[in-house]
Write an enzyme that holds these catalytic residues in place. Structure first.
Site, PDB file in Angstrom:
ATOM      1  N   ASP A   1      -4.276  -5.195 -15.626  1.00 48.61           N
ATOM      2  CA  ASP A   1      -5.327  -4.465 -16.201  1.00 48.61           C
ATOM      3  C   ASP A   1      -4.901  -3.227 -17.163  1.00 48.61           C
ATOM      4  O   ASP A   1      -5.582  -2.704 -17.788  1.00 48.61           O
ATOM      5  CB  ASP A   1      -6.443  -4.027 -15.347  1.00 48.61           C
ATOM      6  CG  ASP A   1      -7.797  -4.821 -15.429  1.00 48.61           C
ATOM      7  OD1 ASP A   1      -7.958  -5.665 -16.073  1.00 48.61           O
ATOM      8  OD2 ASP A   1      -8.785  -4.207 -14.580  1.00 48.61           O
TER       9      ASP A   1
ATOM     10  N   ASP B   1       1.001  -3.151  -3.959  1.00 45.75           N
ATOM     11  CA  ASP B   1       1.953  -2.683  -2.959  1.00 45.75           C
ATOM     12  C   ASP B   1       1.644  -3.261  -1.528  1.00 45.75           C
ATOM     13  O   ASP B   1       2.400  -2.766  -0.501  1.00 45.75           O
ATOM     14  CB  ASP B   1       1.808  -0.920  -2.688  1.00 45.75           C
ATOM     15  CG  ASP B   1       0.251  -1.004  -2.228  1.00 45.75           C
ATOM     16  OD1 ASP B   1      -0.684  -1.538  -2.218  1.00 45.75           O
ATOM     17  OD2 ASP B   1       0.131   0.257  -1.854  1.00 45.75           O
TER      18      ASP B   1
ATOM     19  N   ASP C   1     -14.923  -5.390  -1.816  1.00 52.45           N
ATOM     20  CA  ASP C   1     -14.427  -6.320  -0.505  1.00 52.45           C
ATOM     21  C   ASP C   1     -15.379  -6.572   0.314  1.00 52.45           C
ATOM     22  O   ASP C   1     -15.620  -7.454   0.783  1.00 52.45           O
ATOM     23  CB  ASP C   1     -13.183  -5.760  -0.091  1.00 52.45           C
ATOM     24  CG  ASP C   1     -13.200  -4.090   0.079  1.00 52.45           C
ATOM     25  OD1 ASP C   1     -14.512  -3.717   0.049  1.00 52.45           O
ATOM     26  OD2 ASP C   1     -12.247  -3.619   0.692  1.00 52.45           O
TER      27      ASP C   1
ATOM     28  N   ASP D   1      -2.862  -6.593  -2.957  1.00 50.83           N
ATOM     29  CA  ASP D   1      -2.716  -5.507  -3.755  1.00 50.83           C
ATOM     30  C   ASP D   1      -1.288  -5.238  -4.174  1.00 50.83           C
ATOM     31  O   ASP D   1      -0.342  -5.853  -3.703  1.00 50.83           O
ATOM     32  CB  ASP D   1      -3.151  -4.261  -2.755  1.00 50.83           C
ATOM     33  CG  ASP D   1      -4.628  -3.902  -2.894  1.00 50.83           C
ATOM     34  OD1 ASP D   1      -5.265  -4.698  -3.804  1.00 50.83           O
ATOM     35  OD2 ASP D   1      -5.248  -3.209  -2.193  1.00 50.83           O
TER      36      ASP D   1
END
Length: 255
Positions: free
Chosen positions: A105, A154, A249, A152
């Site tokens: 993004d 990380d 979520d 994600d």
């Protein structure tokens, strides 16, 4: 300990209702009832928590479902490419046939170059509408895997991530599996670290090792936003990731 705690809570609340109400004046009645309602609410919450975590045993491991298609989606906006590289390399190393996608993004040339270097599919879009949820939904429209993993930038998956989870989807009623998270930044303010005893604990372990397994018994674990595997059909039936909230979520998992 749960049974003892339940006994103490019920005993205390019974004592409060029977022997401790002050009914002498109107303001005493108000203050006494106000405090009692607060204590009742707190104890009911504790008892519901006890019920939720009564059984925290893990479901038995299931044989691997072979021949299924899996898409691994890694949304990113401005994370450092070195962090992203570790995640993408781990995704590529997972021991089940799959396609890995980085969803950029930030529309960054260095992320596109990283994707080309590693052989990862690169997806971007012209705007950042609905942030992470919109980023994921955009990717859902461009991918076709029967199962989808969201990670994600990380979150580094273990090699057996897919083979450990996909067997559970033998149950056609199963919509998703949420895995626990582990941290490697030991200096977090939420953590306790003792180098001498080689002991580490952080607050997330209560959620991932106690609350989530307990909720699994009731068929209602919480989607934590990352490190989860979905049946695409289940996501499609609820309109993919919820965009009307900043807690997309939890709302998606509840749907």
């Amino acid at each position: 300990m749960i049974l003892l705690g339940t006994f103490v809570c019920i005993g205390y609340l019974s004592y409060r209702y029977v022997f401790t109400l002050n009914l002498t004046t109107w303001w005493a009645i108000f203050a006494s009832l106000f405090l009692l309602v607060g204590e009742t609410f707190g104890i009911i919450s504790v008892l519901l928590y006890f019920l939720q975590v009564w059984d925290v045993s893990e479901p038995p491991e299931q044989p691997v479902l072979e021949g299924r298609t899996v898409d691994v989606l890694v949304p990113t906006f401005n994370e450092d490419t070195q962090i992203l590289r570790a995640t993408l390399q781990a995704c590529l190393s997972m021991d089940y046939p799959h396609q890995t996608y980085v969803l950029d993004d930030g529309r960054r040339p260095d992320v596109k170059a990283l994707a080309e270097e590693l052989g990862v599919n690169y997806i971007t879009r012209p705007d950042n509408r609905h942030a992470k949820a919109g980023n994921l939904n955009n990717a859902f429209e461009q991918t076709t895997g029967e199962f989808v993993i969201v990670l994600d930038a990380d979150h580094v998956p273990e090699r057996h991530f897919i083979t450990r989870l996909i067997g559970y989807f033998r149950d056609e009623r199963l919509g998703y599996v949420q895995t626990p998270h582990a941290w490697y930044n030991f200096d977090s303010f939420q953590a306790r670290l003792d180098h001498k005893r080689r002991y580490y604990w952080e607050e997330g372990e209560l959620f991932y090792q106690v609350i989530q397994p307990g909720r699994n018994r009731w068929g209602c674990p919480i989607f934590a936003g990352s490190a989860a595997m979905f049946r695409r059909q289940a996501l499609s039936e609820v309109g993919y990731i919820a965009v009307e909230t900043i807690t997309e979520d939890m709302h998606t998992g509840c749907a």
